[in-house]
Design an enzyme around this catalytic site. Structure first.
Site, PDB file in Angstrom:
ATOM      1  N   ASP A 134      -1.481  -0.378   5.562  1.00  0.00           N
ATOM      2  CA  ASP A 134      -1.391   0.123   7.763  1.00  0.00           C
ATOM      3  C   ASP A 134      -3.188   0.064   7.946  1.00  0.00           C
ATOM      4  OD1 ASP A 134      -2.135   3.607   7.275  1.00  0.00           O
ATOM      5  OD2 ASP A 134      -2.127   1.630   5.297  1.00  0.00           O
ATOM      6  N   ASN A 145      -2.488  10.414  -8.369  1.00  0.00           N
ATOM      7  CA  ASN A 145      -2.494  11.188  -8.226  1.00  0.00           C
ATOM      8  C   ASN A 145      -0.836  10.452  -7.550  1.00  0.00           C
ATOM      9  OD1 ASN A 145      -2.536  13.667  -9.181  1.00  0.00           O
ATOM     10  ND2 ASN A 145      -4.139  14.028  -7.884  1.00  0.00           N
ATOM     11  N   ARG A 198     -12.676  13.836  -4.926  1.00  0.00           N
ATOM     12  CA  ARG A 198     -12.373  15.713  -4.625  1.00  0.00           C
ATOM     13  C   ARG A 198     -13.263  16.530  -5.104  1.00  0.00           C
ATOM     14  NH1 ARG A 198      -8.702  16.291  -9.513  1.00  0.00           N
ATOM     15  NH2 ARG A 198      -7.529  14.707  -8.560  1.00  0.00           N
ATOM     16  N   GLY A 225     -10.602  12.042   2.620  1.00  0.00           N
ATOM     17  CA  GLY A 225     -11.180  10.107   2.754  1.00  0.00           C
ATOM     18  C   GLY A 225     -12.329  10.636   1.146  1.00  0.00           C
ATOM     19  N   ASP A 265      -0.208   5.544   0.778  1.00  0.00           N
ATOM     20  CA  ASP A 265       0.194   6.163   1.638  1.00  0.00           C
ATOM     21  C   ASP A 265       0.067   5.405   2.899  1.00  0.00           C
ATOM     22  OD1 ASP A 265      -0.466   8.248   2.817  1.00  0.00           O
ATOM     23  OD2 ASP A 265      -1.861   9.123   2.993  1.00  0.00           O
ATOM     24  N   ASP A 302       0.847  -1.043   0.044  1.00  0.00           N
ATOM     25  CA  ASP A 302      -0.296   0.123  -0.121  1.00  0.00           C
ATOM     26  C   ASP A 302       0.979   1.222   0.193  1.00  0.00           C
ATOM     27  OD1 ASP A 302      -2.022   1.863   0.537  1.00  0.00           O
ATOM     28  OD2 ASP A 302      -2.097   2.447   2.585  1.00  0.00           O
ATOM     29  N   SER A 312      -4.903   6.722  -4.913  1.00  0.00           N
ATOM     30  CA  SER A 312      -5.400   8.307  -5.043  1.00  0.00           C
ATOM     31  C   SER A 312      -5.274   7.977  -7.295  1.00  0.00           C
ATOM     32  CB  SER A 312      -4.079   8.536  -4.531  1.00  0.00           C
ATOM     33  OG  SER A 312      -3.746   9.173  -5.198  1.00  0.00           O
TER      34      SER A 312
END
Length: 818
Positions: free
Chosen positions: A209, A153, A76, A73, A26, A24, A151
């Site tokens: 995580d 990005n 956008r 979360g 982030d 993963d 994401s």
């Protein structure tokens, strides 16, 4: 768990047990929440300050509490709506093509994305300690690595973190949107990553995580799920599916032993029990996923992959990457390619033949060919400034990356290409393509365009190209290859074009209709369009803006109908109706995957592992052959009148003719899809009248089937062969390969034995057997000296000996299989 106990836990990975690791992003590798918050603060503070001046109210800056309450979360655009509404402002929605200067929901979203990318490039992003060294050690030890992120990005984050080159596969929010993958806790994104790595999930370690992330690892049947708990409660990760929880990545170690996979330093803990599939058997029941498709490099039994562009091999790869459904087939040429000696786009109909006469070397020669129909693929991209040309493998822009993948499990072709033009602008093209297995009249491609280091205008051309001829085989190029006539080429609506063509002699009529639409962040937007109308070609040119790091997706959905199709009013009406009703590419890709899954369930082969390591190479080759077989003869063949050509429907080799190759595939089909065997045998039965006539003309009784067959079953083999080097004509005796008749009789009897299909035997099969037996009875000659029957004047399967030295007549005596 106490601090001492937490420090004692470690996860151990070995090459004997694992082939890959899926991370993963982030929370495991990088800290990107701070960058997102900073980008939002720039956007909202600018907007709030201007609105405060206009409304005469005090300026209250965007805060961390605002970020976590309204934005974090959420997608956008939803975050923008929620925050602006909470502050009491009214913000117009705008449209997906709004630039970052517009005060609309879409405009602020694009502004935030631009700020986010700028912050990443200026300040970078924090990488957790031990992350990069761990990945480097894994790769040095031969492990494949993948990174997964929700994401869109993700690519920019990896570049800013300086770890983009450490992963073989990246699955991000754009992939999830394009492929219609479910988010965590569903395992879809992790399974897609292992599919592209070409590794079975049971041979992959997942490092996560989040609670939903470890649940996804558990649901996917992965070999080991490692939870990372830096500040939270490790027990929650265990309860949700983690096999072991570590405080940070320093507790993941490489070890040579194949006995231990995770441990507590004080008391060794065994690996969870392993089920039959090799996946850990967790307390709750899990469904082990079926093997997935696209591999990385040569890894993976469900993938054919090539890295790098080699002009000398491109034609071969285009044939291997052909997609088809038994009705329609399209070679794996690039979407922007034209026939240029390197590439050769080709679209073929099963049984779509046409005859032409060529005046060549003093002779008039007639050939029947499998027709190359108008090319539905054309989709080209160029930047709108600086005199840029269309991006292509043969153009002036430097090709930085080129990769092709054939997903055998789902029937998808994927290609990634990165170009750098003379001004240093890097553009990434990611293509995915299908010819729909269930909806036989539909094909589609999708291209995602990413502006990696530039902002500006871009032009996309989507077309239907009738400037095609049969020229795919060098030896046939001196002959007439102009098989099609263009009847109409027109734009129907702002996003739909149509091309009508017909074969010059058979008058087979074909219509292609194409709908091209553009999407940004899953939302459609309308570019500037203009119609491109050239003789034999119709297209749309679409111009729009891209900001640095941004991408847009082009979807091209195509329908193909012909005058021989059943249950239609006319092909033009049906093609227009079908393309207007078709869903988006992601919908077609999902139903395509389901259709292939159902077919593989009936036709797949199981493999027994007899060594410590799976023989992926053998499995891949076997599945590739089955894949092409099922694209040549599919359930759609039952409704058609088509045989089994020697090269399938992948090109123009052997002019697309039918020889005796069904002999080699019927043993596979008889016990899996016997109706397909029946349909192909009926192709022979319908040509029994022509075979009877051929036998009569040759002085025999019964039915003599041709060595090369096409539309009506006459002998298509040349009687004279043109030597291209000398220009001389040489007698061609290969039509004497009479063993095709024995093969047909053998096929009839083997089908009956496998299926006990009395109706077929009584209605069709017995007639074929009887007429072929009469032929053999009449061609056999009694040799009184040897007291046996002999067969003279035949050849094959050995095609190199067609006569005895010095003999006045062609053929051999008593040729037989050995």
């Amino acid at each position: 768990m106490s601090d001492t106990a937490a420090a004692a836990v470690e996860a151990v990975i070995t090459r004997e047990r694992f082939d890959g690791v899926a991370f993963d992003l982030d929370g495991v590798l990088t800290k990107t929440a701070l960058v997102h918050e900073a980008a939002w603060k720039q956007v909202f503070d600018d907007y709030l300050e201007r609105q405060a001046k206009l409304d005469g109210r005090p300026f209250v800056p965007f805060s961390s509490q605002d970020y976590y309450e309204y934005v974090d979360g959420r997608p956008r655009d939803d975050g923008i709506r929620a925050f602006v509404a909470a502050r009491g402002f009214i913000l117009p929605e705008g449209n997906p093509d709004d630039g970052p200067d517009r005060d609309t929901v879409y405009g602020l979203g694009r502004r935030k994305n631009a700020h986010f990318v700028d912050l990443l490039e200026r300040d970078g992003v924090q990488v957790y300690p031990y992350a990069a060294p761990l990945i480097q050690r894994l790769r040095a030890a031969g492990f494949k690595t993948a990174v997964i992120s929700a994401s869109k990005n993700c690519a920019a984050v990896l570049r800013a973190a300086g770890i983009a080159e450490l992963f073989d596969v990246r699955i991000d929010g754009l992939d999830r949107e394009t492929l219609g993958l479910r988010g965590k806790p569903a395992p879809d994104t992790f399974l897609e990553a292992t599919r592209r790595l070409g590794i079975e999930p049971s041979r992959v370690m997942v490092i996560e995580d989040a609670l939903a992330g470890v649940e996804a690892g558990r649901a996917g049947g992965f070999g080991l799920v490692v939870g990372v708990s830096r500040d939270g409660d490790p027990n929650r990760l265990r309860m949700h599916g983690a096999d072991v929880v570590v405080p940070d990545l320093s507790r993941i170690r490489l070890r040579d032993s194949n006995q231990t996979y995770f441990s507590d330093r004080s008391t060794r803990q065994p690996m969870p029990p392993v089920g039959p599939s090799g996946a850990p058997s967790h307390p709750s029941e899990i469904t082990t996923p079926e093997p997935s498709g696209m591999g990385q490099g040569e890894a993976g039994p469900w993938a054919l992959s090539y890295e790098g562009f080699d002009p000398a091999l491109e034609g071969h790869r285009e044939a291997l990457f052909t997609l088809g459904n038994g009705y329609l087939a399209t070679r794996g040429a690039t979407a922007e390619a034209v026939a240029d000696g390197v590439h050769y786009p080709g679209t073929y109909l099963a049984g779509g033949y046409n005859r032409l006469t060529s005046e060549i070397a003093g002779r008039s020669v007639e050939h029947e060919d499998l027709v190359n129909w108008p090319n539905w693929l054309p989709l080209s991209v160029r930047l709108d400034e600086g005199g840029s040309e269309w991006l292509s493998t043969g153009g002036m822009a430097k090709l930085l990356q080129y990769r092709q993948d054939l997903d055998l499990r789902r029937g998808l072709y994927r290609r990634t290409a990165r170009f750098r033009d003379a001004l240093g602008r890097v553009t990434r093209l990611e293509e995915c393509r299908l010819v729909h297995l269930r909806e036989r009249h539909l094909a589609a491609l999708q291209v995602r365009i990413t502006a990696e280091n530039w902002s500006g205008r871009i032009v996309v051309r989507s077309a239907l190209d009738g400037h095609v001829i049969n020229s795919g085989v060098q030896r046939y190029q001196p002959f007439n290859g102009h098989h099609i006539e263009i009847l109409d080429a027109t734009d129907l609506t702002s996003d739909t074009i149509l091309l009508e063509a017909q074969a010059s002699e058979s008058r087979l009529h074909l219509v292609e209709a194409a709908r091209t639409q553009l999407y940004r962040a899953s939302q459609p937007f309308e570019p500037d369009r203009r119609v491109v109308h050239e003789p034999g070609l119709i297209g749309h040119e679409m111009t729009f803006s891209l900001a640095q790091g941004e991408n847009a997706t082009v979807e091209k959905i195509v329908s193909v109908y012909t005058s021989r199709d059943r249950a239609i009013a006319d092909p033009r009406h049906e093609a227009v109706t079908a393309v207007s009703r078709a869903g988006r590419f992601s919908e077609l890709a999902r139903s395509q995957a389901l259709a292939w899954a159902q077919l593989w369930r009936r036709c797949g082969l199981g493999f027994v592992q007899v060594r410590n390591e799976s023989d992926h190479h053998t499995q891949r080759l076997v599945r590739l052959h089955i894949f092409h077989l099922l694209q040549t003869v599919s359930p759609h063949t039952i409704d058609l009148d088509a045989g089994v050509p020697a090269r399938g429907w992948t090109g123009e080799g052997y002019r697309g003719h039918v020889f005796w190759d069904e002999l080699f595939i019927f043993p596979f089909l008889n016990h899996r899809l016997p109706k397909l065997t029946r349909a192909v045998l009926l192709y022979r039965w319908r040509r029994l009248t022509e075979a009877r006539w051929a036998a009569r003309e040759a002085g025999y009784r019964g039915a003599m089937f041709p060595w090369q067959s096409g539309s009506n079953g006459r002998e298509e083999t040349d009687v004279m062969f043109l030597n291209l080097r000398s220009g001389a004509w040489i007698r061609d005796n290969t039509h004497l390969q009479r063993h095709v008749n024995a093969a047909i009789a053998y096929n009839v009897w083997q089908y009956y034995r496998a299926t006990d299909d009395h109706e077929f035997l009584y209605g069709y099969g017995a007639e074929l057997l009887l007429e072929i037996a009469r032929f053999w009875g009449s061609i056999a000659q009694w040799n009184a000296n040897r007291q046996r029957y002999e067969i003279h004047g035949v050849m094959g399967p050995d095609e190199f000996h067609d006569a005895y030295p010095g003999a006045k007549t062609p053929g051999l005596k008593n040729n037989a299989y050995h």
